[in-house]
Write an enzyme that holds these catalytic residues in place. Structure first.
Site, mmCIF file in Angstrom:
data_model
loop_
_atom_site.group_PDB
_atom_site.id
_atom_site.type_symbol
_atom_site.label_atom_id
_atom_site.label_comp_id
_atom_site.label_asym_id
_atom_site.label_seq_id
_atom_site.Cartn_x
_atom_site.Cartn_y
_atom_site.Cartn_z
ATOM 1 N N GLU A 13 0.887 -1.122 0.286
ATOM 2 C CA GLU A 13 -0.161 -0.003 0.085
ATOM 3 C C GLU A 13 0.990 1.148 -0.059
ATOM 4 O O GLU A 13 0.251 2.263 -0.224
ATOM 5 C CB GLU A 13 -0.919 0.019 1.336
ATOM 6 N N GLY A 79 -13.128 -3.542 2.095
ATOM 7 C CA GLY A 79 -14.435 -4.484 1.652
ATOM 8 C C GLY A 79 -15.447 -3.513 1.448
ATOM 9 O O GLY A 79 -15.838 -2.650 2.464
ATOM 10 N N MET A 176 -9.418 -2.822 8.660
ATOM 11 C CA MET A 176 -8.877 -3.441 9.888
ATOM 12 C C MET A 176 -8.122 -2.179 10.697
ATOM 13 O O MET A 176 -7.304 -2.621 11.825
ATOM 14 C CB MET A 176 -8.137 -4.562 9.455
ATOM 15 N N GLU A 177 -7.860 -0.901 10.286
ATOM 16 C CA GLU A 177 -6.988 0.078 10.789
ATOM 17 C C GLU A 177 -7.628 1.468 11.223
ATOM 18 O O GLU A 177 -7.391 1.995 12.131
ATOM 19 C CB GLU A 177 -5.779 0.402 9.938
ATOM 20 N N ASP A 200 -12.833 -5.698 -2.475
ATOM 21 C CA ASP A 200 -13.859 -6.738 -2.427
ATOM 22 C C ASP A 200 -15.097 -6.394 -1.973
ATOM 23 O O ASP A 200 -15.284 -5.308 -1.704
ATOM 24 C CB ASP A 200 -13.087 -8.039 -1.734
HETATM 25 N N1 ADE Z 1 -9.493 -4.848 3.696
HETATM 26 C C1 ADE Z 1 -9.914 -5.384 2.302
HETATM 27 N N2 ADE Z 1 -10.877 -5.891 2.320
HETATM 28 C C2 ADE Z 1 -11.511 -6.353 3.608
HETATM 29 C C3 ADE Z 1 -12.324 -7.087 4.193
HETATM 30 N N3 ADE Z 1 -13.258 -7.718 3.721
HETATM 31 N N4 ADE Z 1 -12.491 -7.248 5.586
HETATM 32 C C4 ADE Z 1 -11.526 -6.320 6.205
HETATM 33 N N5 ADE Z 1 -10.608 -5.919 5.594
HETATM 34 C C5 ADE Z 1 -10.533 -5.501 4.302
#
Ligand code: ADE
Length: 232
Positions: A13, A79, A176-177, A200
Site C-alpha cells: 500500500e 471491503g 482493519m485499521e 472486494d
Molecule cells: N480489507 C480489504 N478487504 C477487507 C475485508 N473484506 N475485511 C476487512 N478488511 C479488508
C-alpha cells in the site's frame, strides 16, 4: 502543513509512495520503519504500520510523539458494504468506528468505547472534501464516496457478518485499521483522513476478489494520496 504522516498497513500500500520520495532518512521504532523525506514538495513520514487496530494505533502515536505530524492520512484497501460502491471505487472517511467493540453488557451501544464521549471519530472535513475533489481529477474512471468506515480485527468474508455490520452501523466500507488511527488522532487532536479503495465486497467472494483486485485498488489510492499531499 509542516509534516504529514502517511500510514499504510501493508508494504504494497505504500511501496510506490516510498519510491517517489526524496531526501529520505529512516528510523525504526516498534518494529516499524518511519521513512521521512519529501514527497511532491511536502515534508512527509511514510510508514507501514502492520495489520490491525493495535499496530495502527501504536503507529499513529509514534507519528504524533516523534514527528509532531500536523495530519495523518491512511491509504489502503477495504471491503465494500454498499451495493453502489464497486471494486476499484474509493471511500474517504466521514467518520470511523470499531465494529468489534462491544460493551452492550454494560448498556452501551455496539461500537461505543466505554467512558469515551463519542461513538465514532470524525475525520477532518476539509481533507475529506479535498479528497473528493482531487479523486475526480486523478481517478476519473471510478466513483468516490464519503461515508462511515467500520474497522475491526477481522477480515470480513461472509454475508452474515457483512449484513450485521451494515445493519448495526451503516458503514460504506470495512477494513482493519481506520478507526484505530482515527481514535489515536482524536486523542492527540490531529486531523486525519482514511482513504480506501475497494478490493472486494466483504462477502463470500471476498478472499478471491481481494487477491485479484488488490493491485488496481492500491493504484487508485496512491494516485489520490499523491494528489492530496500536493494541495495540503
Ligand atoms: N480489507 C480489504 N478487504 C477487507 C475485508 N473484506 N475485511 C476487512 N478488511 C479488508
Amino acid at each position: 502543513m509542516h509534516r504529514i504522516g502517511i500510514i499504510g498497513a501493508m508494504e504494497e500500500e505504500i511501496a510506490s509512495l516510498k519510491e517517489k520520495m526524496e531526501q529520505v532518512t529512516c528510523k525504526k521504532k516498534a518494529g516499524m520503519e518511519f521513512q521521512e523525506g519529501i514527497l511532491r514538495g511536502k515534508q512527509v513520514v511514510v510508514v507501514r504500520s502492520g495489520i490491525g487496530k493495535v499496530n495502527a494505533a501504536v503507529c499513529t502515536q509514534i507519528l504524533a510523539d516523534d514527528y509532531q505530524v500536523d495530519a495523518v492520512l491512511n491509504t489502503g484497501i477495504a471491503g465494500s458494504l454498499n451495493n453502489e460502491i464497486n471494486i476499484g471505487d474509493i471511500v474517504v472517511s466521514q467518520d470511523v468506528l470499531q465494529h468489534d467493540m462491544d460493551a452492550t453488557g454494560f448498556g452501551y451501544e455496539r461500537g461505543q468505547i466505554p467512558r469515551m464521549e463519542t461513538l465514532s471519530f470524525a475525520a477532518d472535513e476539509e481533507l475529506a472534501d479535498l479528497a473528493q475533489k482531487k479523486c475526480k481529477e486523478v481517478n476519473p474512471d471510478i466513483s468516490v464516496f464519503k461515508g462511515r468506515i467500520a474497522s475491526g480485527d477481522q477480515f470480513v468474508s461472509s454475508k452474515e457478518v457483512k449484513t450485521d455490520i451494515v445493519e448495526t452501523f451503516g458503514g460504506f466500507c470495512v477494513e482493519m485499521e481506520g478507526a484505530a488511527i482515527g481514535q489515536a488522532a482524536y486523542l492527540n487532536q490531529i486531523p486525519f483522513l482514511i482513504i480506501r479503495a475497494i478490493s472486494d465486497k466483504a462477502d463470500d467472494s471476498a478472499t478471491v476478489d481481494y487477491s485479484t483486485f488488490e493491485k488496481k485498488a492500491i493504484e487508485h489510492c496512491v494516485n489520490l494520496t499523491l494528489a492530496m499531499i500536493e494541495e495540503m
